[in-house]
Design an enzyme around this catalytic site. Structure first.
Site, PDB file in Angstrom:
ATOM      1  N   LYS A 159       0.031   4.211  -0.221  1.00  0.00           N
ATOM      2  CA  LYS A 159      -0.641   5.393   0.352  1.00  0.00           C
ATOM      3  C   LYS A 159      -0.463   6.588  -0.586  1.00  0.00           C
ATOM      4  O   LYS A 159      -0.429   6.405  -1.793  1.00  0.00           O
ATOM      5  CB  LYS A 159      -0.101   5.691   1.761  1.00  0.00           C
ATOM      6  N   GLU A 175      -5.590  -5.063  10.435  1.00  0.00           N
ATOM      7  CA  GLU A 175      -4.522  -4.087  10.638  1.00  0.00           C
ATOM      8  C   GLU A 175      -4.753  -3.344  11.947  1.00  0.00           C
ATOM      9  O   GLU A 175      -5.537  -2.380  11.988  1.00  0.00           O
ATOM     10  CB  GLU A 175      -4.511  -3.072   9.497  1.00  0.00           C
ATOM     11  N   GLY A 214       2.409   2.060  10.473  1.00  0.00           N
ATOM     12  CA  GLY A 214       3.331   3.184  10.297  1.00  0.00           C
ATOM     13  C   GLY A 214       4.067   3.570  11.565  1.00  0.00           C
ATOM     14  O   GLY A 214       4.687   4.629  11.630  1.00  0.00           O
ATOM     15  N   HIS A 227      -9.553   1.197   4.854  1.00  0.00           N
ATOM     16  CA  HIS A 227      -8.262   1.341   5.547  1.00  0.00           C
ATOM     17  C   HIS A 227      -8.459   2.268   6.748  1.00  0.00           C
ATOM     18  O   HIS A 227      -9.241   3.219   6.687  1.00  0.00           O
ATOM     19  CB  HIS A 227      -7.216   1.910   4.576  1.00  0.00           C
ATOM     20  N   SER A 271       3.336  -2.457  10.070  1.00  0.00           N
ATOM     21  CA  SER A 271       4.802  -2.519  10.186  1.00  0.00           C
ATOM     22  C   SER A 271       5.375  -3.887   9.829  1.00  0.00           C
ATOM     23  O   SER A 271       6.347  -4.336  10.440  1.00  0.00           O
ATOM     24  CB  SER A 271       5.246  -2.073  11.581  1.00  0.00           C
ATOM     25  N   ASN A 322       0.875  -1.175   0.000  1.00  0.00           N
ATOM     26  CA  ASN A 322       0.000   0.000   0.000  1.00  0.00           C
ATOM     27  C   ASN A 322       0.906   1.216   0.000  1.00  0.00           C
ATOM     28  O   ASN A 322       1.517   1.532   1.017  1.00  0.00           O
ATOM     29  CB  ASN A 322      -0.890  -0.019   1.252  1.00  0.00           C
ATOM     30  N   GLU A 328      -6.817   4.624   7.867  1.00  0.00           N
ATOM     31  CA  GLU A 328      -6.584   6.054   7.594  1.00  0.00           C
ATOM     32  C   GLU A 328      -7.823   6.677   6.959  1.00  0.00           C
ATOM     33  O   GLU A 328      -8.125   7.845   7.192  1.00  0.00           O
ATOM     34  CB  GLU A 328      -5.336   6.227   6.709  1.00  0.00           C
TER      35      GLU A 328
HETATM   36  C1  PEP Z   1      -0.721   0.050   5.751  1.00  0.00           C
HETATM   37  O1  PEP Z   1      -0.611   1.123   5.191  1.00  0.00           O
HETATM   38  O2  PEP Z   1      -1.732  -0.635   5.548  1.00  0.00           O
HETATM   39  C2  PEP Z   1       0.351  -0.406   6.645  1.00  0.00           C
HETATM   40  C3  PEP Z   1       0.232  -1.563   7.237  1.00  0.00           C
HETATM   41  O3  PEP Z   1       1.411   0.449   6.798  1.00  0.00           O
HETATM   42  P1  PEP Z   1       2.828   0.075   7.490  1.00  0.00           P
HETATM   43  O4  PEP Z   1       3.283  -1.239   6.887  1.00  0.00           O
HETATM   44  O5  PEP Z   1       3.730   1.212   7.101  1.00  0.00           O
HETATM   45  O6  PEP Z   1       2.612  -0.043   8.943  1.00  0.00           O
END
Ligand code: PEP
Length: 254
Positions: free
Chosen positions: A11, A170, A176, A97, A216, A9, A99
């Site tokens: 983003k 998630e 992040g 997501h 992460s 992803n 976000e």
């Molecule tokens: C994500 O954007 O779905 C995500 C898991 O980001 P990160 O791997 O940077 O934590």
């Protein structure tokens, strides 16, 4: 057998030059190509380029979007339809997501409408769920995540064919932040999600749905996370921007 689904992803990151550098620099073994799905979810404006540039060079990388609108067309300034995603070569689309839930008011009801529209249009939905740190610390992880799975996904049981959709767990506190859920924490929630899906959709459909872990994920922790029985792939943010890191993640060792 659920084919592992390793998705990046990007983003709101990337550029025309980054797409080319990424596709040129990404390399995995033939065995990985044969046995795993590899996907990059890029910003809307880069999707056509991803499909066109990738097709002749790394045809095994599939592309997806990070959001979609549920109406087919019309006066919805700034929105993008499922048909538009298809035309840009999208295989899948992330919806819900954290976000988007946090900053753009996405709810289980809108995520569910988006999932239905994607299914109708033949684009694979990747439905995200996950609890915040405060929800985890107050012992509400199961209630929150099961509410999201029911409201976003199971709400369509009986009206849509949900076989083959993808669900991404998630934990918001791990996205992040560099803080990964332990493999036991991730498996506990993914297994709970599997139970809900099996109960609502029957085991044939439920056991066929791929459940991803995201938060992460990186080259150092992917092997242990992917060893868990109910983790069928990863949704990877930061580490998916670097071709070598994402190639290592997609090539996790069993
Ligand atoms: C994500 O954007 O779905 C995500 C898991 O980001 P990160 O791997 O940077 O934590």
């Amino acid at each position: 057998m659920r084919k592992p689904f390793m998705a990046g992803n990007w983003k709101m990151n990337g550029s025309i030059s980054h797409v080319k550098e990424f596709i040129d620099g990404f390399s995995v073994s033939e065995e990985v190509v044969k046995t795993r799905e590899i996907v990059i979810c890029a910003p809307f404006t880069l999707l056509s380029l991803c499909s066109e540039y990738g097709a002749g060079r790394k045809p095994y990388i599939r592309f997806g979007a990070q959001n979609v609108y549920f109406e087919p067309k019309g006066a919805f300034t700034g929105e993008i339809s499922v048909a538009m995603l298809k035309e840009a070569g999208c295989y899948c689309c992330i919806i819900g997501h954290s976000e988007r839930r946090q900053y753009f008011g996405e709810t289980d009801a809108t995520v569910n409408k988006k999932m239905n529209a994607l299914l109708d249009g033949g684009v694979l939905p990747v439905v995200c769920v996950g609890e915040t740190l405060e929800e985890r610390e107050s012992g509400r992880t199961e209630a929150v995540v099961s509410g999201q799975v029911k409201g976003s996904v199971i709400a369509s049981a009986g009206t849509k064919d949900l076989a083959g959709i993808v669900v991404a767990y998630e934990p918001v506190w791990a996205i992040g932040t560099g803080k990964t859920a332990t493999s036991a924490q991730a498996e506990e929630v993914c297994s709970m999600i599997r139970g809900l899906l099996n109960e609502a959709l029957g085991e044939t459909v439920g056991n066929g749905i791929r459940i991803l872990y995201g938060g992460s994920m990186n080259p150092a922790n992917v092997d242990e996370l992917m060893a868990q029985p109910n983790i069928d792939g990863g949704l990877v943010g930061g580490a998916s921007m670097k071709p070598a890191d994402f190639a290592r993640i997609a090539s996790y060792v069993e």
